[in-house]
Design a protein around this motif. Sequence first.
Motif, PDB file in Angstrom:
ATOM      1  N   CYS A  16       0.843  -1.200   0.000  1.00  0.00           N
ATOM      2  CA  CYS A  16       0.000   0.000   0.000  1.00  0.00           C
ATOM      3  C   CYS A  16       0.877   1.248   0.000  1.00  0.00           C
ATOM      4  CB  CYS A  16      -0.956  -0.061   1.190  1.00  0.00           C
ATOM      5  SG  CYS A  16      -2.228   1.221   1.111  1.00  0.00           S
ATOM      6  N   ASP A  17       0.933   1.969   1.117  1.00  0.00           N
ATOM      7  CA  ASP A  17       1.699   3.221   1.103  1.00  0.00           C
ATOM      8  C   ASP A  17       2.887   3.204   2.057  1.00  0.00           C
ATOM      9  OD1 ASP A  17       0.044   3.191   3.297  1.00  0.00           O
ATOM     10  OD2 ASP A  17      -0.386   5.328   3.251  1.00  0.00           O
ATOM     11  N   GLN A  38       4.626   6.837   3.123  1.00  0.00           N
ATOM     12  CA  GLN A  38       4.328   7.842   2.093  1.00  0.00           C
ATOM     13  C   GLN A  38       3.197   8.772   2.538  1.00  0.00           C
ATOM     14  OE1 GLN A  38       3.273   5.755  -1.491  1.00  0.00           O
ATOM     15  NE2 GLN A  38       5.059   4.430  -1.445  1.00  0.00           N
ATOM     16  N   HIS A  42       0.578  11.440   0.177  1.00  0.00           N
ATOM     17  CA  HIS A  42      -0.843  11.248  -0.128  1.00  0.00           C
ATOM     18  C   HIS A  42      -1.771  12.168   0.674  1.00  0.00           C
ATOM     19  CE1 HIS A  42       0.191   7.709  -2.486  1.00  0.00           C
ATOM     20  NE2 HIS A  42       0.955   7.305  -1.482  1.00  0.00           N
ATOM     21  N   VAL A  48      -4.809   7.431  -0.271  1.00  0.00           N
ATOM     22  CA  VAL A  48      -3.700   6.916  -1.079  1.00  0.00           C
ATOM     23  C   VAL A  48      -4.056   6.993  -2.566  1.00  0.00           C
ATOM     24  CG1 VAL A  48      -2.280   4.881  -1.572  1.00  0.00           C
ATOM     25  CG2 VAL A  48      -3.008   5.343   0.763  1.00  0.00           C
ATOM     26  N   ALA A  53       1.593   6.012  -5.371  1.00  0.00           N
ATOM     27  CA  ALA A  53       2.171   5.032  -4.440  1.00  0.00           C
ATOM     28  C   ALA A  53       3.144   4.125  -5.181  1.00  0.00           C
ATOM     29  CB  ALA A  53       1.057   4.205  -3.791  1.00  0.00           C
ATOM     30  N   HIS A  57       7.174   3.787  -4.455  1.00  0.00           N
ATOM     31  CA  HIS A  57       7.849   2.533  -4.080  1.00  0.00           C
ATOM     32  C   HIS A  57       9.092   2.318  -4.950  1.00  0.00           C
ATOM     33  CE1 HIS A  57       5.037   1.096  -1.135  1.00  0.00           C
ATOM     34  NE2 HIS A  57       4.020   1.088  -1.969  1.00  0.00           N
ATOM     35  N   SER A  95       1.686  -1.169  -6.691  1.00  0.00           N
ATOM     36  CA  SER A  95       2.597  -1.159  -5.541  1.00  0.00           C
ATOM     37  C   SER A  95       3.147  -2.558  -5.275  1.00  0.00           C
ATOM     38  CB  SER A  95       1.859  -0.660  -4.301  1.00  0.00           C
ATOM     39  OG  SER A  95       1.489   0.683  -4.473  1.00  0.00           O
TER      40      SER A  95
END
Length: 340
Positions: A16-17, A38, A42, A48, A53, A57, A95
């Motif tokens: 995810c983030d 992150q 966001h 998000v 994202a 990454h 992601s």
Amino acid sequence: MADRTVTRVLGIETSCDETAASVVDDGSVIVSSVVSSQIDLHAKYGGVVPELAGRAHVELLTPVLAEALEAAGSDCSGTGIDAVAVTYGPGLIGSLLVGVAEAKALSLAWGIPLVGVNHLEAHLFASLLEQPDLGYPLVVLLVSGGHTLLVEVTEPGRYRLMGGTIDDAAGEAFDKVARYLGLGYPGGPAIDRIADQGDPAAFAFPRSYPGDGYDFSFSGLKTSVVNAVRKHPDADTADVAASFRRAVVDVLVARARKAAADVGATALCLAGGVAANALLRSTVEEACAADGIGAFLPSRALCTDNAAMVAAAGWWRLQHGDVSPLTLGADPNLRLAATA
Ligand code: KG4
Ligand code: ZN
């Protein structure tokens, strides 16, 4: 270098983030754990943004990996690393693919096994990292931004799904209500903070118990909050947040407690980002003390997304001969399969 009687696993998490990497020995000793969030990226969008994202990454994974390897006395040639474990689902496809591609490359380059890990299973392993002596059966309440599950764990890696949300996940409800109240993103921590200053009895929000099993529903509660604020525009936001948090925690704990009693669990365990919620933690502790069972509350760092739990779950999978092929793909809709 790791003692060669030890199995040292590198974990990678990018579902995810959070971009995370961690080195864990024998599925239980965290040698290094690096998490790059992150959130700031966001926050201005209120949630998000999948495309951002994925790109983040790509930028962050190499430095995060380098830091985790260096802190474990390893290097970019993977000295002392015996296997690489990576989250391959569920999550955001763009992601997940970043982590999976990196893990496959490292497995190939370093000549070590690759093991794909279910992110939900990884959350179930988080508490074992801090409490290796947990008694079984356990009931785990897994509450995150994307999931709300009650799982019976009969031994490490063996579980049965007891119930889940029929609409919003608990974290999603926190995030949506926080957004409506103008508290920003991520909503859970923001509501948790402001709720401490409010009166949890100010609004009588509904407690929803769908069915007579262990399911949850939060969408009606969310609508009630919106209706209450429309009706009382001058209401103190802290009171609304406190009343909402109390309602969410009441249903989570009531159903988890019932699940634990019904399976004769030795303990109730929390997992997932919402497990960082202060009221949920104190209420679970009180309920378990009253019921005479254990309460296992992982530290906040292990509740939210991290790669140590991925390495721990991967180690367990490896012990059971589970090695993934280099054709491993990402599965954004991966579910928790019952094994008990
Ligand atoms: O497990 P996690 O880090 O990521 C997912 O896999 O979803 O969980 C993130 C979720 C978010 O919805 C966030 O608002 C929520 O956990 N959260 C909280 C708290 N801290 C994080 N919810 C309630 N109270 C908190 N203190
Ligand atoms: Zn998670």
